[in-house]
Design a protein around this motif. Sequence first.
Motif, short mmCIF file in Angstrom:
data_model
loop_
_atom_site.label_atom_id
_atom_site.label_comp_id
_atom_site.label_asym_id
_atom_site.label_seq_id
_atom_site.Cartn_x
_atom_site.Cartn_y
_atom_site.Cartn_z
N GLY A 136 -8.33 7.78 3.09
CA GLY A 136 -7.19 8.53 2.56
C GLY A 136 -6.39 9.26 3.61
O GLY A 136 -5.29 9.73 3.33
N THR A 137 -6.93 9.36 4.85
CA THR A 137 -6.21 10.13 5.86
C THR A 137 -5.73 9.30 7.05
O THR A 137 -4.90 9.77 7.83
N VAL A 138 -6.24 8.09 7.22
CA VAL A 138 -5.77 7.27 8.33
C VAL A 138 -5.59 5.82 7.89
O VAL A 138 -5.33 4.95 8.70
N GLY A 139 -5.70 5.56 6.60
CA GLY A 139 -5.53 4.20 6.10
C GLY A 139 -4.07 3.85 5.86
O GLY A 139 -3.20 4.72 5.81
N GLY A 140 -3.80 2.56 5.71
CA GLY A 140 -2.47 2.09 5.35
C GLY A 140 -1.39 2.51 6.32
O GLY A 140 -1.54 2.43 7.54
N TYR A 141 -0.28 2.99 5.78
CA TYR A 141 0.88 3.35 6.60
C TYR A 141 0.62 4.54 7.51
O TYR A 141 1.27 4.71 8.55
N ILE A 142 -0.33 5.43 7.14
CA ILE A 142 -0.55 6.68 7.87
C ILE A 142 -0.85 6.42 9.33
O ILE A 142 -0.41 7.15 10.22
N GLY A 170 7.00 10.31 4.54
CA GLY A 170 6.25 9.56 5.53
C GLY A 170 5.96 8.13 5.09
O GLY A 170 6.09 7.19 5.88
N ALA A 171 5.58 7.96 3.84
CA ALA A 171 5.26 6.63 3.33
C ALA A 171 6.51 5.75 3.31
O ALA A 171 6.46 4.58 3.70
N ALA A 172 7.63 6.31 2.86
CA ALA A 172 8.87 5.53 2.79
C ALA A 172 9.37 5.17 4.19
O ALA A 172 9.69 4.00 4.47
N GLY A 186 0.82 -1.21 0.00
CA GLY A 186 0.00 0.00 0.00
C GLY A 186 0.85 1.26 0.00
O GLY A 186 0.51 2.25 -0.67
N GLY A 187 1.95 1.23 0.76
CA GLY A 187 2.85 2.39 0.79
C GLY A 187 3.49 2.66 -0.56
O GLY A 187 3.64 3.81 -0.98
N LEU A 188 3.89 1.59 -1.25
CA LEU A 188 4.45 1.75 -2.60
C LEU A 188 3.42 2.36 -3.55
O LEU A 188 3.72 3.28 -4.31
N ALA A 189 2.19 1.83 -3.47
CA ALA A 189 1.14 2.37 -4.34
C ALA A 189 0.85 3.83 -4.01
O ALA A 189 0.72 4.67 -4.92
N PHE A 190 0.79 4.14 -2.72
CA PHE A 190 0.53 5.51 -2.31
C PHE A 190 1.67 6.42 -2.75
O PHE A 190 1.45 7.58 -3.15
#
Length: 411
Positions: free
Chosen positions: A199-205, A299-301, A101-105
């Motif tokens: 979009g604001t608290v999903g995945g890596y966030i 942040g994602a990385a 998910g982070g890569l996609a984001f």
Amino acid sequence: MPTPSPAPSVAAASLRGGLLAAIFLMATSAIGPGFITQTASFTARMGSAFAFAILASILIDFVVQLNIWRITALTGRRASETANAAIPGAGYLLTALVVIGGLAFNVGNIAGGGLGLNAMFGLDPKIGGAISAALAIGIFLSRQAGLLLDRMIIGLGIVMILLVVFVALQSNPPVGEALRQSVWPDYIDFAAITTIVGGTVGGYITYSGAHRLLDKGLTGERHLPAVTRAALTGIAVTGVMRFVLFLAILGVVASGVTLDLSSQAANPAAQAFQAAAGDWGMRVFGVVLWAAALTSVIGAAYTSVSFLDVMGVRSDAARSRATVVFIAFSLAVYLSLGTAPAAILVFVGGFNGLILPIGLTIFTYIGYARSDLMGGHRYNRVLLALGAIVCALTWYMGARSVSTIFAFLGT
């Protein structure tokens, strides 16, 4: 008489710095190019009624972040390690989902960086994306990567807030009507709430600020009050930024300007900033979008690589190498894709909507049943009950995300 030791003041300053870094990392990760685009689109379609979705998303975020940050601090482990300790194998699943998910984001974030530099200087978005990615890589390759990371995140976060406040003042929004509809809307759009939360608290966030606290050594029950305050402050900062951005665009929409939502190439947020402040407003939009994109790339990385501890990536050198590869790969995917950035952001928002309920379910279980992982601490039952309610809601949102993903893959 012996000279008093300066250690307490130094420790206090370090604590404040660590908390501030975690707050801004989470806040800027949550306000990326996708959120800016979504806010403009929904505001153009719903007007003041979108204020309710903003408020609802903030309340949901409070519950999610409070539980994740507090449990992470109590366990003293990264989310992937905690998940493995609670349910064998769960950490590997969570790591795979967050990294993918982070890569996609990050593909979407790099695209946003390219669009931001295009709005500022007229650069080709592909070139702008490459420049943004190169700058992020440079930060992680620096010998003072941690210090640069913190300063960059905090500095760009403050710039974003000030510029959006300026545009909001220029657009003269109907604040009273927005406040009314935030608690008593003309109608409720659950799809809008689903999209904004994903979009604001999903995945890596969800884990970005919590993992930054671990790196600063802010763990254990003695730091729990400070961690709780930081989580509350981080969501408050994010919430203010979200609402001010909404007001900036609402002022334009309420004045009678029609934003183009008819094509993937349309950029409603850029149109709103330009309508509010002319050509200079377009430059301001470029700065805001680029700052949001760059902080989200970082942040994602950072957060995605922090999950690789369960795979043996533990040393600072190994993490730096993995982070560089992570960003470089995201850039390569972006440069090779012909898909419009808006479509990329729709896909990754849907995908990350699947990750949140899985991680939140694991952490809710830990809070209820695994006090042994939290040093024997009996976790707050009110927060757990709220967490369970939000957990059920996020599973519903995750189900909706599946349809988003299939729709994207079918285009």
